[in-house]
Structures are given as C-alpha cells and as structure tokens.
Design an enzyme around this catalytic site. Structure first.
Site, PDB file in Angstrom:
ATOM      1  N   ASP A  78     -30.732  71.370 -51.909  1.00  0.00           N
ATOM      2  CA  ASP A  78     -31.458  70.917 -51.029  1.00  0.00           C
ATOM      3  C   ASP A  78     -32.416  69.728 -50.468  1.00  0.00           C
ATOM      4  O   ASP A  78     -32.582  69.490 -50.994  1.00  0.00           O
ATOM      5  CB  ASP A  78     -33.136  71.171 -52.994  1.00  0.00           C
ATOM      6  CG  ASP A  78     -34.187  71.486 -52.541  1.00  0.00           C
ATOM      7  OD1 ASP A  78     -34.850  71.924 -51.561  1.00  0.00           O
ATOM      8  OD2 ASP A  78     -34.986  70.785 -53.391  1.00  0.00           O
ATOM      9  N   ASP A 281     -35.502  74.475 -45.257  1.00  0.00           N
ATOM     10  CA  ASP A 281     -35.843  74.528 -46.788  1.00  0.00           C
ATOM     11  C   ASP A 281     -34.471  74.864 -47.655  1.00  0.00           C
ATOM     12  O   ASP A 281     -34.701  76.468 -48.092  1.00  0.00           O
ATOM     13  CB  ASP A 281     -36.698  74.469 -47.616  1.00  0.00           C
ATOM     14  CG  ASP A 281     -36.682  74.247 -49.203  1.00  0.00           C
ATOM     15  OD1 ASP A 281     -36.082  73.625 -49.125  1.00  0.00           O
ATOM     16  OD2 ASP A 281     -38.243  74.045 -49.371  1.00  0.00           O
TER      17      ASP A 281
END
Ligand SMILES: *[C@@H]1O[C@H](CO)[C@@H](O)[C@H](O)[C@H]1NC(C)=O
Ligand SMILES: *[C@@H]1O[C@H](CO)[C@@H](O)[C@H](O)[C@H]1NC(C)=O
Ligand SMILES: *[C@@H]1O[C@H](CO)[C@@H](O)[C@H](O)[C@H]1NC(C)=O
Ligand SMILES: *[C@@H]1O[C@H](CO)[C@@H](O)[C@H](O)[C@H]1NC(C)=O
Ligand SMILES: *[C@@H]1O[C@H](CO)[C@@H](O)[C@H](O)[C@H]1NC(C)=O
Ligand SMILES: *[C@@H]1O[C@H](CO)[C@@H](O)[C@H](O)[C@H]1NC(C)=O
Ligand SMILES: *[C@@H]1O[C@H](CO)[C@@H](O)[C@H](O)[C@H]1NC(C)=O
Length: 512
Positions: A78, A281
């Site tokens: 992430d 992201d």
C-alpha cells in the site's frame, strides 16, 4: 494520507461499498514535526520483489517472512499508508466466527509472536489504524526481523493486530510522516535504506496488466524493461489535507477520453486552469475524483449512478459495451493512457453480483466504472418536512488507484520528493534493473523500451488468465542484469544491489 474531515471520510467509505478500497487515515497527526531527511548511505543496494494480486479484495500482495524462524505471510502492498502490520495468530477475527460473518473476511496466514526468538514487544496497545473504507486494526507495536525479496530488515517496527477487520496484514510504504504511531519511526523503506539494503529511499512499482496476476516492485532501483519511452520526473506535492509531504500527491493537469467513433472529450479539472492534486495509492482499487469533476464526466460517458439502499453514496455503472480510452496528464509532462479494460469492469454479474443491483439500471449488461466519485458533495436528507442537510465537505484532491496505476510504471522517490512516471510496458517478462544512487540530487533520466512488447505467443488463446493457473511459475525474471525471480514469489538478486519482489494480484469481491 490523513483525512481530517470525518464527513469526507464517511462519504468515501460509503462509496467504496465493500472492502475494495484501502485508504489509510493516520489516527494521530504526526503533523507539525518537520520532515527529517534520511541520512544517505554510502553502501549501495537495490531490492526487487514480486507482488501478487489474488488474495482477497483485489489488491497487490507481497510474500514476506517475519520473525525467527521466519513465518511466511502475505501482505497487501500500500503506497497510501505508512505502517506495516501483521495479524496476530490469536486475533479476534481469526478466532470468532461472528466477526468473520460480520466483516465477510477470514484470516490468512498469521504471525505468532511466541514462536519468534527475535520478537520484542515495543509499545503495548500502541497500534491503532483506521483506513477510509472504515477498516480498522489495532493491537501493539512490536519489532521483529522482516524478510522481503530475500533480504532481511532487522528489528523492524510493525503493528501486531489483535483486533482487526481485515484478515491480511497491510504493508504501508508511504512517508513516515503519515504513520499512525504517536512517535514517528523508521518504517520498512526507511529501515531498508538505514540498514544499507537499498541505496536510497525509493522504489518502483509495476502492477502490470489487469489480466495479469503478477506485478513487481523494485526497492532501490528502476526496471527499464517495464515501461515505454522516457521516464518523466514530476515533483511530489504537499498533501492537500496535511500540508506536508505525507502522501504521493502529484498534479493532474489533464483528463481526456475518446470514444471509438473519434468523438473526444476534455474534462476541466479546476476553474482556474490549475492542476488537481492526485494521490497515487496502490492500496485503493479504483480511481476517485471529486464530485465536481466526476459528475460532468459521468454524464459524458453515460454512466449511471446507482445508490445502494439506505446509502447516500453512489456507484458509477456503465454499459459493458462502452469503448473508450482515458488519457491522464501529470504536470503537463507525463501522459498515461488508461485502456478500456481498466475502466469498464465486468465484475457486477456472476456469483452474487446481480441480486444487489436494482432493476432500473438502464443497461442490459452493467459494468462497474473504473472511475468513481469521492461522494464528497452528497446531500443527506433531513428527517421530514423536505428539509435537507447538505454536508459541504468537498474535497479538492483525487485518488489514483489501481485502475490508473496498472497503466503506469511509477518510481516513488521519497528522498528527492519526486515521482518518475511512464506508460507501463504490460506483460513484460524481461527485466533490466538499474540501481538508483544515494547521492543523486534527483531521479536520473531513464529510457524504457521503444514500444509495447507484443503479447507472448503462448497466450494467444484470447482472454488469457491461463498463465496464472499454475501460480508459482512466476514470470521469467531472467534479464540482462541477471536479476532472476524465483518461484516462491521472492526474488534473488545476483548483483546484490537491488531487491526485486514479485507481487500477486488477487481480485475478488470488488462490490459487496
Ligand atoms: C502460538 O505459539 C505458541 C507456542 O508454540 C502456542 O502455544 C500457541 O498455541 C500459539 N498460538 C496460536 C493462537 O496458535
Ligand atoms: C540508521 O538509524 C540510526 C538511528 O536513527 C542512525 O544512528 C544511523 O546512523 C542510521 N544508519 C544509516 C546507515 O543511515
Ligand atoms: C510541475 O513541475 C514543475 C517542474 O518540476 C514544478 O515546478 C511545478 O511545481 C509542478 N507543478 C505541479 C502542479 O505539479
Ligand atoms: C484505445 O487504445 C488502443 C491502443 O492504442 C486502440 O487500439 C483502441 O482503438 C483505442 N480505443 C478507443 C476507443 O480509442
Ligand atoms: C460517438 O459515440 C458516443 C458514445 O456512444 C456518442 O455519445 C457520440 O454521439 C458519438 N459521436 C458521433 C459523432 O457519432
Ligand atoms: C496481457 O496479457 C493478457 C493475457 O494474459 C491479455 O489479455 C492482455 O491483452 C495483454 N495486454 C497487452 C497490453 O498485450
Ligand atoms: C492466488 O493465486 C495463487 C497463485 O496463482 C493460488 O495458488 C492461490 O490459490 C490464489 N488464491 C486465491 C485466494 O485465489
């Protein structure tokens, strides 16, 4: 990324409507502390590991090992958060059937601290994180040895989740400033650099084609076989919420698309003709635009906004027959074309998709749109009497998730506060890893391949996925530089200068 506005957070969470997006919200504003530049290293190294994308909700998973002897785990990679956490063997979700039903989630491989001789409890009950989709995890901060891509980081600070809504740990690789901990600490990327496993705090992420189950990340290096043309360098901007360099924000300067018949459309991004702050992201499945931008765009592509029962948030749905490519321009420098396959997602039908869709959807074949709205300008009806309370929580940033990122090769340079970005060379099976240098004042110029590599003749039988059936046969990582990828999803690096990690993509349950 820190979202300080709760209403925005809720709207976004509702929009996700499933566990598909993992947007992190640090609990504590690490805030005012000035960003500390990391000491540079003289010793050089880069690291590459494969990323896997098929574990639970459509994300990229890295194989890691924690403790002594090593306990094998997979973690969601992430770029939008900054803490790594593992699931404790005795976590509530793993032991309570009730929670598994509640979260529609079960535990993957877990970590048992009692079985690691290098485990240390660091901050008991000090770990607590919440992501914008509402996902939470809490427990303690610990330290233990952490292996990824065949290299071991000693005494890495990690969250150990004893209460969790997710069954797989998350490996946040963003700026330390965005950590959930009250006291900033050296996270994975910083520790790799500090322990001289990589030359500089930078890594390159290749998520690969939508139909591929394998991507890769190179820590400390750039794989020039994985992108087309020159790598464009753009500055990382201060996060629009925190005002600090705490997220991978870049300036989106253009958004255009063209239908197959040639009709094209240009979306205005700001009234002043400026750029739109956009966060790269990898932990978010789709791409989210502020409502003011998404609404006219949805109208132009003919998207239908479906509201779930009793929910103020909407989900943009398009006709599966829609054929269009999107062009994203970053700081007028880089142009990334996102193909139809990323934007028109046939995930609504099948197993349990249909029954959750209302009958008034104006398409015989509805597909999920790869671009969604933030839900930041939704209006909530008041109790009765027709008065409505408008929550004015408009956001002024976008989130470029996996539906954008798969089309790009992105270098995240945390030391120089720069992003290197180029069109991805999809399905590439070769690699040519160039090491980054510790003392560079910015990302050097890199050139990728001249054009998209032709699809491999072995997968000529149409809509592939046959290649992923054997799973462990990681794409041949043999390359000019001698980097080779092993079957286990870890990679060895013959040069010892970079760390290549294979990532597995797991898709499932985009809409719950
Ligand atoms: C953790 O490991 C210890 C020592 O091997 C064992 O006694 C315990 O049952 C394990 N805990 C869980 C939840 O598996
Ligand atoms: C790693 O971090 C420690 C503690 O902050 C620091 O003393 C040391 O100089 C760092 N080492 C390198 C190589 O950056
Ligand atoms: C665009 O890039 C230029 C050159 O690096 C930089 O000066 C400018 O601040 C950037 N603007 C945005 C909005 O990213
Ligand atoms: C999208 O791009 C691909 C590759 O360049 C091209 O073959 C296709 O025709 C384009 N589709 C549209 C609708 O422009
Ligand atoms: C091109 O296709 C789009 C989408 O189907 C449609 O809205 C538009 O009117 C078409 N343009 C022309 C000139 O036919
Ligand atoms: C990549 O491979 C998949 C099959 O595995 C195929 O569906 C897809 O079209 C390929 N992408 C490109 C850009 O060739
Ligand atoms: C993920 O993919 C791997 C390799 O293809 C396979 O072994 C594994 O069973 C898959 N997991 C899920 C949950 O589909």
């Amino acid at each position: 990324m820190k979202l300080s506005d709760t209403a925005t957070l809720l709207a976004l969470a509702a929009t996700a409507s499933a566990e598909a997006i993992q947007l992190p919200v640090a609990r504590n504003a690490a805030g005012s502390a000035a960003r500390k530049r990391h000491p540079r290293l003289s010793k050089r190294a880069t690291i590459t590991e494969s990323l896997v994308n098929n574990v639970t909700e459509g994300g990229y998973y890295a194989s890691v090992s924690v403790g002594t002897p090593g306990q094998a785990l997979t973690m969601v990679l992430d770029t939008g958060s900054s803490d790594g956490f593992v699931i404790s063997a005795d976590a509530d979700l793993c032991t309570e059937k009730r929670l598994q039903l509640l979260y529609d989630e079960t535990c993957g491989a877990t970590y048992n601290s009692s079985e690691s001789s290098t485990y240390k409890d660091l901050i008991p009950d000090g770990f607590e994180i919440e992501y914008a989709d509402g996902t939470t995890a809490e427990g303690s901060y610990i330290t233990d040895d952490f292996s990824i891509g065949g290299k071991t980081v000693k005494n890495l600070q990690l969250g150990l989740a004893s209460q969790t809504a997710v069954g797989t740990g998350i490996l946040g690789i963003g700026f330390e400033l965005n950590e959930a901990a009250e006291k900033q600490y050296s996270n994975l990327v910083a520790s790799m650099a500090n322990q001289s496993l990589i030359p500089t705090m930078a890594y390159s992420l290749y998520l690969n084609d939508y139909y591929s189950s394998m991507g890769s990340i190179v820590f400390g290096g750039v794989d020039t076989d994985k992108f087309i043309g020159n790598l464009n360098t753009v500055p990382i901007l201060k996060d629009s919420v925190s005002g600090e360099y705490s997220s991978f924000t870049v300036g989106l300067s253009g958004l255009e698309f063209a239908f197959a018949n040639g009709t094209s459309y240009t979306q205005s991004l700001s009234s002043e003709g400026g750029t739109l702050d956009s966060i790269l992201d990898s932990g978010t499945t789709l791409t989210y635009l502020p409502d003011t931008i998404a609404t006219p765009l949805f109208e132009a592509v003919g998207a239908y906004q479906y509201s779930e029962f009793l929910s103020e948030s909407t989900l943009a749905i398009v006709d599966c027959a829609l054929d269009l490519n999107f062009t994203f321009r970053i700081n007028s420098t880089a142009t990334i074309v996102v193909p139809r396959d990323e934007l028109v997602l046939d995930v609504l039908t099948g197993s349990d998709g249909d029954d959750s869709l209302p009958s008034d959807i104006p398409f015989a074949n509805p597909c999920l749109f790869g671009i969604q709205n933030m839900g930041d300008e939704s209006e909530e009806s008041g109790g009765g009497g027709g008065d409505s309370t408008s929550i004015s929580t408009s956001t002024d940033y976008a989130i470029l998730g996996d539906s954008f990122l798969r089309s790009a090769y992105v270098v995240y340079d945390l030391d120089n506060l720069q992003i290197g970005i180029a069109q991805a060379n999809l399905n590439s099976t070769s690699s040519n890893v160039q090491e980054l240098s510790a003392d560079a004042s910015g990302l050097p110029a890199f050139s990728g391949v001249a054009s998209q590599t032709a699809s491999s003749p072995t997968s000529s039988s149409g809509s592939g996925s046959s290649s992923s059936s054997s799973g462990t046969s990681t794409a041949s990582g043999s390359s000019a530089s001698g980097t080779s990828t092993s079957a286990s999803g870890e990679a060895s690096c013959t040069s010892g200068l970079s760390l290549v990690v294979v990532l597995l993509f797991v898709s499932c349950c985009l809409v719950g």
